[in-house]
Write a protein that holds these residues in place. Structure first.
Motif, PDB file in Angstrom:
ATOM      1  N   SER A 198       0.835  -1.219   0.000  1.00 25.88           N
ATOM      2  CA  SER A 198       0.000   0.000   0.000  1.00 25.88           C
ATOM      3  C   SER A 198       0.864   1.261   0.000  1.00 25.88           C
ATOM      4  O   SER A 198       0.928   2.009   0.985  1.00 25.88           O
ATOM      5  N   LYS A 199       1.490   1.517  -1.118  1.00 29.51           N
ATOM      6  CA  LYS A 199       2.482   2.585  -1.244  1.00 29.51           C
ATOM      7  C   LYS A 199       1.830   3.930  -1.570  1.00 29.51           C
ATOM      8  O   LYS A 199       0.630   4.010  -1.841  1.00 29.51           O
ATOM      9  N   ASP A 200       2.641   4.979  -1.537  1.00 29.34           N
ATOM     10  CA  ASP A 200       2.175   6.319  -1.907  1.00 29.34           C
ATOM     11  C   ASP A 200       2.186   6.472  -3.425  1.00 29.34           C
ATOM     12  O   ASP A 200       3.012   5.855  -4.123  1.00 29.34           O
ATOM     13  N   VAL A 201       1.304   7.331  -3.924  1.00 30.28           N
ATOM     14  CA  VAL A 201       1.302   7.694  -5.338  1.00 30.28           C
ATOM     15  C   VAL A 201       1.416   9.211  -5.436  1.00 30.28           C
ATOM     16  O   VAL A 201       0.778   9.943  -4.675  1.00 30.28           O
ATOM     17  N   VAL A 202       2.237   9.665  -6.367  1.00 33.16           N
ATOM     18  CA  VAL A 202       2.536  11.090  -6.488  1.00 33.16           C
ATOM     19  C   VAL A 202       2.123  11.583  -7.872  1.00 33.16           C
ATOM     20  O   VAL A 202       2.536  11.020  -8.896  1.00 33.16           O
ATOM     21  N   PHE A 203       1.314  12.640  -7.889  1.00 32.68           N
ATOM     22  CA  PHE A 203       0.884  13.291  -9.127  1.00 32.68           C
ATOM     23  C   PHE A 203       1.723  14.546  -9.341  1.00 32.68           C
ATOM     24  O   PHE A 203       1.937  15.326  -8.410  1.00 32.68           O
ATOM     25  N   ASP A 204       2.159  14.742 -10.561  1.00 33.23           N
ATOM     26  CA  ASP A 204       2.956  15.917 -10.890  1.00 33.23           C
ATOM     27  C   ASP A 204       2.162  16.804 -11.847  1.00 33.23           C
ATOM     28  O   ASP A 204       2.331  16.758 -13.065  1.00 33.23           O
ATOM     29  N   HIS A 205       1.236  17.573 -11.290  1.00 31.75           N
ATOM     30  CA  HIS A 205       0.404  18.510 -12.058  1.00 31.75           C
ATOM     31  C   HIS A 205      -0.262  17.814 -13.256  1.00 31.75           C
ATOM     32  O   HIS A 205      -0.278  18.343 -14.375  1.00 31.75           O
ATOM     33  N   LEU A 206      -0.784  16.635 -13.009  1.00 31.38           N
ATOM     34  CA  LEU A 206      -1.423  15.848 -14.073  1.00 31.38           C
ATOM     35  C   LEU A 206      -2.798  16.422 -14.405  1.00 31.38           C
ATOM     36  O   LEU A 206      -3.601  16.695 -13.507  1.00 31.38           O
ATOM     37  N   PHE A 207      -3.081  16.565 -15.700  1.00 29.99           N
ATOM     38  CA  PHE A 207      -4.408  17.019 -16.137  1.00 29.99           C
ATOM     39  C   PHE A 207      -5.277  15.797 -16.423  1.00 29.99           C
ATOM     40  O   PHE A 207      -4.885  14.908 -17.183  1.00 29.99           O
ATOM     41  N   VAL A 208      -6.456  15.738 -15.776  1.00 28.98           N
ATOM     42  CA  VAL A 208      -7.388  14.630 -15.960  1.00 28.98           C
ATOM     43  C   VAL A 208      -8.672  15.197 -16.558  1.00 28.98           C
ATOM     44  O   VAL A 208      -9.350  16.018 -15.930  1.00 28.98           O
ATOM     45  N   PRO A 209      -9.041  14.808 -17.785  1.00 28.64           N
ATOM     46  CA  PRO A 209     -10.253  15.341 -18.416  1.00 28.64           C
ATOM     47  C   PRO A 209     -11.512  15.041 -17.604  1.00 28.64           C
ATOM     48  O   PRO A 209     -11.581  14.049 -16.871  1.00 28.64           O
ATOM     49  N   ASP A 210     -12.510  15.900 -17.771  1.00 37.01           N
ATOM     50  CA  ASP A 210     -13.768  15.746 -17.035  1.00 37.01           C
ATOM     51  C   ASP A 210     -14.382  14.365 -17.201  1.00 37.01           C
ATOM     52  O   ASP A 210     -14.976  13.827 -16.271  1.00 37.01           O
ATOM     53  N   GLY A 211     -14.263  13.796 -18.377  1.00 33.45           N
ATOM     54  CA  GLY A 211     -14.882  12.502 -18.642  1.00 33.45           C
ATOM     55  C   GLY A 211     -14.332  11.368 -17.808  1.00 33.45           C
ATOM     56  O   GLY A 211     -14.962  10.304 -17.720  1.00 33.45           O
ATOM     57  N   TRP A 212     -13.186  11.585 -17.164  1.00 33.10           N
ATOM     58  CA  TRP A 212     -12.570  10.554 -16.337  1.00 33.10           C
ATOM     59  C   TRP A 212     -12.801  10.802 -14.850  1.00 33.10           C
ATOM     60  O   TRP A 212     -12.106  10.225 -14.011  1.00 33.10           O
ATOM     61  N   GLY A 213     -13.789  11.627 -14.556  1.00 33.35           N
ATOM     62  CA  GLY A 213     -14.106  11.909 -13.166  1.00 33.35           C
ATOM     63  C   GLY A 213     -15.585  11.808 -12.884  1.00 33.35           C
ATOM     64  O   GLY A 213     -16.415  11.842 -13.789  1.00 33.35           O
ATOM     65  N   VAL A 214     -15.904  11.679 -11.600  1.00 30.27           N
ATOM     66  CA  VAL A 214     -17.300  11.653 -11.164  1.00 30.27           C
ATOM     67  C   VAL A 214     -17.342  12.182  -9.738  1.00 30.27           C
ATOM     68  O   VAL A 214     -16.430  11.934  -8.941  1.00 30.27           O
ATOM     69  N   ALA A 215     -18.393  12.940  -9.427  1.00 32.17           N
ATOM     70  CA  ALA A 215     -18.556  13.448  -8.067  1.00 32.17           C
ATOM     71  C   ALA A 215     -18.830  12.285  -7.118  1.00 32.17           C
ATOM     72  O   ALA A 215     -19.588  11.366  -7.445  1.00 32.17           O
ATOM     73  N   LEU A 216     -18.197  12.316  -5.954  1.00 33.99           N
ATOM     74  CA  LEU A 216     -18.347  11.203  -5.004  1.00 33.99           C
ATOM     75  C   LEU A 216     -19.801  10.929  -4.620  1.00 33.99           C
ATOM     76  O   LEU A 216     -20.218   9.765  -4.598  1.00 33.99           O
TER      77      LEU A 216
END
Length: 392
Positions: A198-216
């Protein structure tokens, strides 16, 4: 196996039988799994080949399309041999239920290469931020405890977006990315559940398009848009949080049962030819731990009955049912800890060796039961406040 590599369909009993048949391999490999701090590739292949990571994956995507109780029951069997393997099977494997609440387009991408997909998640952030930009989100920083990330094909990260023009309540979003888009930091140097990686994950100013997200709130609520792709299965028609957060009970109970059996085996070996019978106090403590585990099993059955019944009725839990469920799973965890701690304390100095299976179960159990989903103080105070008519 089918031509696409999907496991042949199976029902509840068959899936549990597959887990039982593989458990001796996982037991033999448990020490290696702990030292590697990640599941061996052989174990991962066995889980996929047997369909044990595709229990919640809908049949239209090549999965088994079975219910939540099957996944929990199979992981309980696995945990008697190796709790880390069980955790990846149930908690990480259960993330398929989250993935199948994303949009249809996302789901088709998730499973475009077949059902052998592993969805790691990260919802606890150390420094992570989400910012809304035109057409998507900018993600930066570190998230923690991404179980199974070494083998994941997808990563679902949860975060708060402070600058969103129309935030949901709560203001949280789930975003799906490929693990290759983030940096994995090997921070998982822990005392228990080492094999989950269960390691850490690091994002470096990654752009994620709206289509790949959903409100919780939409993703975990009843009948989200994405879940309408799968009519008929109750997991896609009722609020998902009670099921997702209760997947932990299979690994916890199975781990305690495995520890108990290791203790019994050790005592029987000591009581071989010419050896003295264990003193009455040792036998008494064994019996007390056995009684606690029997009580834990009754709570386990009750929890499954509550969730299965609500699901089949296509309804969410009432506030009272939800608080009772959280109380009971926290109490199940406490019973398991008490039962195993008593055994560890009275096995003697040999139980202190890191290679001792009972010691490994004990370390794993302590780590699992420190999880927020079975937190004793929160569960008991919330239940008591509700029972007394106080608001919290």
């Amino acid at each position: 196996m089918s031509a696409q590599g999907a496991p042949v369909g199976a029902g509840h009993e068959e899936v549990c039988a597959r887990a039982e048949a593989l458990s001796e391999r996982w037991r033999a490999r448990a020490g290696e799994t702990e030292r590697a701090r990640s599941l061996p590739r052989e174990t991962l292949a066995e889980l996929f080949d047997a369909g044990l990571l595709q229990i919640l994956v809908p049949r239209q995507y090549g999965g088994l399309g079975l219910g939540w109780p099957t996944m929990v029951a199979a992981s309980r069997i696995a945990a008697r041999a190796c709790a880390s393997t069980a955790w990846v099977m149930s908690v990480v494997g259960g993330h398929a239920g989250i993935a199948c609440r994303f949009s249809r387009a996302c789901q088709e991408s998730f499973f475009s290469e077949g059902p052998r997909q592993l969805f790691s998640t990260a919802s606890v952030t150390a420094t992570g931020t989400l910012r809304k930009e035109e057409g998507g989100f900018r993600v930066n920083g570190t998230w923690r405890f991404s179980s199974g990330i070494d083998h994941a094909t997808w990563l679902i990260v949860t975060g708060r977006c402070e600058n969103h023009p129309a935030p949901p309540e709560p203001n949280l979003f789930l975003l799906a990315v490929r693990p290759s888009q983030v940096r994995i930091e090997d921070t998982w140097h822990v005392t228990g559940m080492r094999g989950t990686g269960s390691k850490d994950v690091v994002f470096d100013h990654l752009f994620v398009p709206d289509g790949w997200g959903v409100a919780l709130p939409e993703c975990f609520g009843a009948r989200p848009e994405g879940a309408q792709v799968h009519p008929g299965g109750y997991l896609f028609e009722v609020p998902f949080i009670p099921y997702a957060t209760s997947s932990i009970i299979g690994p916890i109970l199975g781990c305690a049962e495995g520890a108990y059996q290791e203790y019994v085996t050790a005592l029987r070996q000591r009581g071989g030819a010419g050896a003295s019978v264990p003193p009455g106090t040792v036998q008494e403590r064994l019996a007390e731990s056995a009684a606690e585990l029997t009580c834990a099993r009754l709570l386990y059955d009750s929890l499954l009955h509550t969730l299965q019944g609500a699901g089949e009725a296509r309804r969410g839990l009432s506030p009272g049912e939800w608080l009772t469920l959280k109380r009971d799973r926290a109490y199940l965890a406490r019973l398991c800890v008490n039962a195993v701690q008593r055994l560890v304390l009275h096995l003697g100095a040999s139980s202190g060796f890191e290679s001792n299976p009972l010691q490994r179960h004990w370390r794993d159990l302590q780590s699992m039961t420190s999880h927020i989903d079975v937190n004793w103080d929160q569960a008991m105070l919330a239940y008591a406040s509700h029972e007394l008519g106080f608001s919290r």
